[in-house]
Design an enzyme around this catalytic site. Structure first.
Site, short mmCIF file in Angstrom:
data_model
loop_
_atom_site.label_atom_id
_atom_site.label_comp_id
_atom_site.label_asym_id
_atom_site.label_seq_id
_atom_site.Cartn_x
_atom_site.Cartn_y
_atom_site.Cartn_z
N GLY A 503 -0.52 -46.40 -26.52
CA GLY A 503 0.20 -45.33 -27.20
C GLY A 503 1.60 -45.77 -27.57
O GLY A 503 2.05 -46.87 -27.24
N GLY A 505 5.40 -44.09 -27.53
CA GLY A 505 6.28 -42.97 -27.23
C GLY A 505 7.51 -43.02 -28.11
O GLY A 505 7.68 -43.95 -28.90
N GLY A 506 8.36 -42.03 -27.98
CA GLY A 506 9.57 -41.98 -28.78
C GLY A 506 10.47 -43.18 -28.51
O GLY A 506 11.21 -43.62 -29.38
N PHE A 507 10.41 -43.72 -27.30
CA PHE A 507 11.31 -44.81 -26.95
C PHE A 507 10.63 -46.16 -26.90
O PHE A 507 11.20 -47.15 -26.47
CB PHE A 507 11.98 -44.53 -25.60
CG PHE A 507 12.77 -43.27 -25.64
CD1 PHE A 507 13.68 -43.05 -26.65
CD2 PHE A 507 12.60 -42.30 -24.69
CE1 PHE A 507 14.41 -41.89 -26.71
CE2 PHE A 507 13.33 -41.12 -24.74
CZ PHE A 507 14.23 -40.91 -25.75
N GLY A 508 9.38 -46.21 -27.27
CA GLY A 508 8.71 -47.49 -27.28
C GLY A 508 7.25 -47.37 -26.91
O GLY A 508 6.76 -46.29 -26.57
N VAL A 510 3.48 -47.89 -25.03
CA VAL A 510 2.94 -47.73 -23.68
C VAL A 510 1.70 -48.62 -23.56
O VAL A 510 0.86 -48.63 -24.45
CB VAL A 510 2.55 -46.26 -23.42
CG1 VAL A 510 1.98 -46.12 -22.02
CG2 VAL A 510 3.75 -45.36 -23.60
N LYS A 524 5.48 -48.25 -19.55
CA LYS A 524 6.25 -47.76 -20.69
C LYS A 524 7.35 -48.77 -20.95
O LYS A 524 8.15 -49.08 -20.07
CB LYS A 524 6.83 -46.40 -20.30
CG LYS A 524 7.42 -45.63 -21.42
CD LYS A 524 7.65 -44.22 -20.91
CE LYS A 524 8.41 -43.37 -21.87
NZ LYS A 524 8.61 -42.04 -21.31
N ASP A 620 11.08 -30.55 -22.12
CA ASP A 620 10.13 -30.96 -23.16
C ASP A 620 8.69 -30.74 -22.70
O ASP A 620 7.85 -31.63 -22.80
CB ASP A 620 10.37 -32.43 -23.53
CG ASP A 620 9.79 -32.77 -24.92
OD1 ASP A 620 9.51 -31.81 -25.69
OD2 ASP A 620 9.61 -33.95 -25.21
#
Ligand SMILES: *[C@@H]1O[C@H](CO)[C@@H](O)[C@H](O)[C@H]1NC(C)=O
Ligand SMILES: *[C@@H]1O[C@H](CO)[C@@H](O)[C@H](O)[C@H]1NC(C)=O
Ligand SMILES: *[C@@H]1O[C@H](CO)[C@@H](O)[C@H](O)[C@H]1NC(C)=O
Ligand SMILES: *[C@@H]1O[C@H](CO)[C@@H](O)[C@H](O)[C@H]1NC(C)=O
Ligand SMILES: *[C@@H]1O[C@H](CO)[C@@H](O)[C@H](O)[C@H]1NC(C)=O
Ligand SMILES: *[C@@H]1O[C@H](CO)[C@@H](O)[C@H](O)[C@H]1NC(C)=O
Ligand SMILES: *[C@@H]1O[C@H](CO)[C@@H](O)[C@H](O)[C@H]1NC(C)=O
Ligand SMILES: *[C@@H]1O[C@H](CO)[C@@H](O)[C@H](O)[C@H]1NC(C)=O
Ligand SMILES: *[C@@H]1O[C@H](CO)[C@@H](O)[C@H](O)[C@H]1NC(C)=O
Length: 807
Positions: A503, A505-508, A510, A524, A620
């Site tokens: 996947g 994520g918003g920060f990088g 996974v 992550k 969130d």
């Protein structure tokens, strides 16, 4: 063309068979069942006939549930399929059942133990195909039965285990794949070494162990309890040892299946949803993986790290242990001396591997201790049967392997320790002093005695539990997050290969990885270009490492070298949104699963808000931040935006609004004010999404322009809330639970934060029948477009964030 002809023949034959074979459950001597014909058991539950699997399709003779499409429970010619539809099953005079192919070669057969002139084969309503002698003096005697040769399915009435006299064994073998019934790599078999227990193996590797039978259940299955579907038991006598179960009600359909991927699942067929509902799954979690913590290590699934040495033991190789390679386990801190050893009680456990054990059903615990003490290689003992206060004796010789700790229904074991460990004995605990002081003030010697007894008993219970500092809250302060080496993680994720990426994520990205000890992890990786990522990274590490709850995803460690990495437990079922909003996978979430999710998330948030010492607002909460484990239990993830509060502070202001459209409360999105009540709002949205299977954002209805909240509110005020329910759960649904969930969801999304219930009130409302207040209008049900514009103009980069999960 050929395939087409075969197919049409097949279809014709199938439709014929429905007409022809309805009443027959028996084939007699010199008769055959041709491909296309079938036997139907007397009660109509099971059917025997030919079916196709694989590509190109191959034909097999098997037994299946008549009313459940293609749920095969038994296969005759597992490894020798027929190439076409020209085969038949013939009962021959002299005593055999032969499956012929089109050329007249027998490819599978049954040979009866004695020659029989007039054999008959009958399909019973239990799913058992039996062969008897129609002529004999005892014509009811079973000469052969398919229940003695199970494939991957354990049915009610079968015996899974051994005839000790003949050494005959019945066990499960997985299919090679879902399209290929030939024997696969996994077996589930009763192991006869020491006191019997089931082992799930891949080839010769043990994957899972049931633990010994304790009179009520298998030691490793504390949740195996009396239930409305079936009764079960273990028989151990001179002649036989086997596990069996019986359905309590003819209308119940339940089976246990060893799947091609090595997962053992008990499921129950629910007519209303027309679906198999999983009831028990093994292995359930990482602590179910055989010997996950090595010898003398104990696995606790909601601890971090999950492995600890038993009290009085230390890691054999502490460097390995510290990087979560637990395979070499623990050793005694002080070596045994044999003559002067003591026995220390450990509680709430799955008893260790009994392959090196001996047992005696008539000895009591005291006799057991005496016998164990006498033999220097006896390392532990326990009761064999826990019913009626305990009876029987089980003794271990050698290392204690594959122990796990349960929060309830675990068992007790006495472990041999050096005399110098006597501090571990209950009488050395000093915790009863304050109670004594109190008692003296009453001035009654009798009372002192009573209290002392209670105290000793309690100390015994409380303090002898393992491992030390059992309560995670107690050790929160000094909990150190394991630091991983970059190279360890690189190897585990195959050097961050794209194949391992699960996947973004918003920060990088996974990644999925597997540590040397076999543990599955999710990694992550903080992208180096991420502007605000480092701050959130540190934030997440700080919070998550201190949080321990079954509904929060567990952080196993981190890595702060050239790369910043977070290492989590791996969640095989990904995130809630990947089920809820997927046209096919949504069906896997029936009502009970959804209600379980609604409850679990509420408990997870309550823990964040109130029960954890940190008082955390997640900020969130959304479907993609809720991950699902093997049994579809929800776990909240992604604490990158979480904020902690000190003291009694309950709300705060921020100039950076971060979060996700559709889940943000009005006061937070518009004014940057967030509080626990803004999490409650997001939770309310999530509840309505879970019930309806629709996204709040992007919801459209032909009659109005409102979002999901507006729609739910409209239906609620018109008394039509039932219409909000997802079509696919309507049948499996408890209407009262569903209506209550919608009602609670609407209470949570009320416009004014003060009107919204706290999460503790939510948990209580979900779990009881108390009357619910009438909700006021939700926030944001009309103004979707307006709001989205205003936010996206002011905060262009900080709005989106996705979870650990991916696709
Ligand atoms: C079955 O066939 C064999 C050989 O043809 C014959 O001897 C026998 O009598 C038959 N049995 C029955 C029950 O028809
Ligand atoms: C049957 O015989 C034919 C012709 O010899 C051959 O092609 C086919 O493979 C045989 N089928 C089986 C199942 O042995
Ligand atoms: C079943 O197959 C065998 C061998 O091919 C054949 O001899 C027999 O006639 C067949 N029986 C029926 C009923 O088709
Ligand atoms: C076989 O079982 C049936 C039904 O249980 C019974 O009526 C019959 O007497 C039995 N026959 C013999 C030979 O035992
Ligand atoms: C176990 O096997 C022995 C020897 O084959 C046999 O006599 C006995 O009936 C079997 N026991 C059961 C319960 O099937
Ligand atoms: C099963 O075992 C065989 C031989 O050990 C191996 O080649 C194969 O990959 C295994 N299959 C699975 C699904 O593990
Ligand atoms: C069997 O189950 C059905 C459906 O759950 C129920 O209606 C029926 O009362 C049960 N029968 C018995 C004897 O328990
Ligand atoms: C079990 O213990 C009793 C009492 O100590 C003894 O008489 C008996 O022989 C033992 N049984 C076995 C199978 O060892
Ligand atoms: C101790 O138990 C082991 C394992 O059962 C056995 O082999 C050994 O003979 C016993 N030793 C003594 C002294 O009884």
């Amino acid at each position: 063309m050929k395939a087409f002809v075969a197919l049409s023949i097949c279809l014709v034959l199938f439709s014929c068979n429905a007409l022809v074979s309805n009443a027959l459950d028996t084939v007699t001597t010199n008769q055959s069942i041709r491909d296309g014909e079938s036997l139907l058991s007397a009660g109509g539950t099971f059917e025997l006939g030919f079916f196709s699997k694989g590509d190109p399709p191959k034909r097999y003779l098997g037994i299946w549930y008549k009313k459940i499409h293609m749920t095969i429970v038994w296969v005759a010619n597992k490894a020798v399929p027929l190439a076409d539809t020209s085969g038949n099953l013939t009962v021959t005079s002299g005593g055999s059942l032969i499956l012929f192919d089109g050329n007249g070669s027998g490819i599978w057969s049954v040979n009866l133990p004695i020659p029989v002139l007039n054999p008959v084969a009958q399909l019973l309503d239990s799913g058992n195909l039996v062969v008897r002698d129609a002529d004999g003096s005892d014509s009811n005697r079973t000469l052969w039965q398919s229940f003695d040769y199970p494939t991957d399915t354990f049915l009610a009435g079968m015996k899974l285990g051994w005839n000790r006299t003949s050494g005959f064994d019945r066990h499960l073998t997985s299919w090679k794949s879902i399209d290929d019934p030939s024997p696969g790599n996994f077996t589930y078999q009763l192991d006869r070494n020491g006191y019997p227990q089931f082992l799930l193996k891949q080839g010769s590797d043990i994957k899972y162990r049931s633990g010994p039978w304790n009179g009520l259940r298998w030691s490793g299955s504390p949740n195996l309890k009396p239930n409305p579907y079936y009764s079960f038991g273990f028989v151990l006598n001179e002649e036989e040892m086997y596990y069996h179960y019986e359905l309590l009600n003819r209308s119940v359909i339940s089976r246990m299946l060893l799947m091609p991927n090595g997962i053992l699942q008990r499921s129950v067929w629910i007519d209303r949803t027309h679906d198999w509902t999983p009831y028990l799954t093994r292995p359930t979690d990482q602590c179910d993986n055989y010997a996950s913590c090595g010898a003398h290590g104990s696995c606790k699934v909601d601890a971090s790290p999950m492995c600890r040495c038993l009290k009085g033991f230390v890691p054999q190789f502490s460097q390995e242990w510290d990087i979560l390679d637990w395979s070499n386990g623990c050793v005694r801190r002080n070596p045994l001396d044999c003559k002067k050893d003591i026995f220390v009680l450990y509680s709430s456990l799955k008893l260790p591997d009994t392959r090196t054990s001996r047992f005696n059903e008539s000895m009591n615990l005291q006799e057991c201790k005496v016998v164990c003490m006498k033999n220097c290689s006896c390392t532990a003992y326990s009761n064999l049967d826990i019913r009626n206060g305990g009876s029987g004796c089980l003794m271990w010789f050698g290392e204690l392997i594959d122990i796990r700790e349960f929060s309830d229904s675990g068992q007790e074991i006495y472990v041999r320790m050096a005399a110098s460990e006597s501090a571990l004995l209950p009488s050395h605990q000093k915790k009863h002093e304050p109670v004594m002081g109190l008692a003296v003030s009453f001035g009654s010697v009798f009372l002192i005695l009573v209290l002392l007894t209670i105290c000793v008993l309690q100390c015994k219970k409380k303090n002898m539990e393992l491992p030390e500092g059992d309560n995670p809250e107690d050790q929160e302060e000094d909990l150190e997050l394991p630091l991983f080496d970059l190279s360890t993680i690189a190897i585990a994720t195959n050097y961050f290969s794209t194949d391992n990426k699960v996947g973004e994520g918003g920060f990088g990205p996974v990644y999925k990885g597997v540590l040397m000890g076999g543990q599955e992890i999710a990694v992550k990786r903080l992208s180096m270009t991420s502007r605000q990522g480092l701050h959130e990274f540190k934030n997440e590490v700080r919070y998550v490492s201190k949080l321990q709850h079954r509904n929060l995803v567990k952080l196993l460690g981190c890595c702060i070298q050239e790369e910043n990495l977070l290492i989590y437990e791996f969640m095989p079922n990904r995130s809630l949104d990947s089920f809820l909003f997927d046209p096919t996978r949504r069906e896997q979430l029936d009502w009970s699963a959804r209600f379980n999710i609604i409850n679990g998330i509420a408990r997870g948030i309550l823990y964040l808000h109130q029960d954890s010492r940190l008082r955390i607002i997640h900020r969130d909460i959304k479907a993609s931040n809720v991950l699902l484990d093997y049994e579809m239990n929800p776990k909240i993830s992604d604490f990158g935006l979480a904020k902690s509060f000190t003291g009694n502070e309950t709300q705060a202001n921020t100039n950076r609004v971060v979060g996700t459209y559709g889940y943000m409360s009005p006061e937070y999105a518009l004014d940057g004010v967030f509080s626990m009540k803004s999490d409650a709002f997001s939770y309310g949205v999530l509840v309505l999404e879970t019930v309806s299977g629709k996204r709040n954002r992007g919801f459209h209805h032909p009659d109005h322009r409102q979002n999901l909240l507006g729609h739910a509110w409209r239906l609620f005020t018109e008394g039509r809330s039932v219409q909000l329910l997802d079509e696919v759960v309507k049948n499996s649904c408890s209407t009262s639970e569903a209506l209550r969930s919608i009602h609670i969801g609407l209470l949570c999304v009320q416009r004014c934060p003060d009107d919204r219930p706290s999460m503790s009130a939510v948990v209580m409302m979900l779990g009881s029948d108390i009357e619910l207040p009438h909700p006021k209008e939700p926030g944001f049900f009309n103004e979707r477009n307006l709001l989205e514009e205003s936010i996206s103009q002011s905060q262009p980069n900080e709005i989106t964030m996705t979870g650990l999960s991916g696709r």
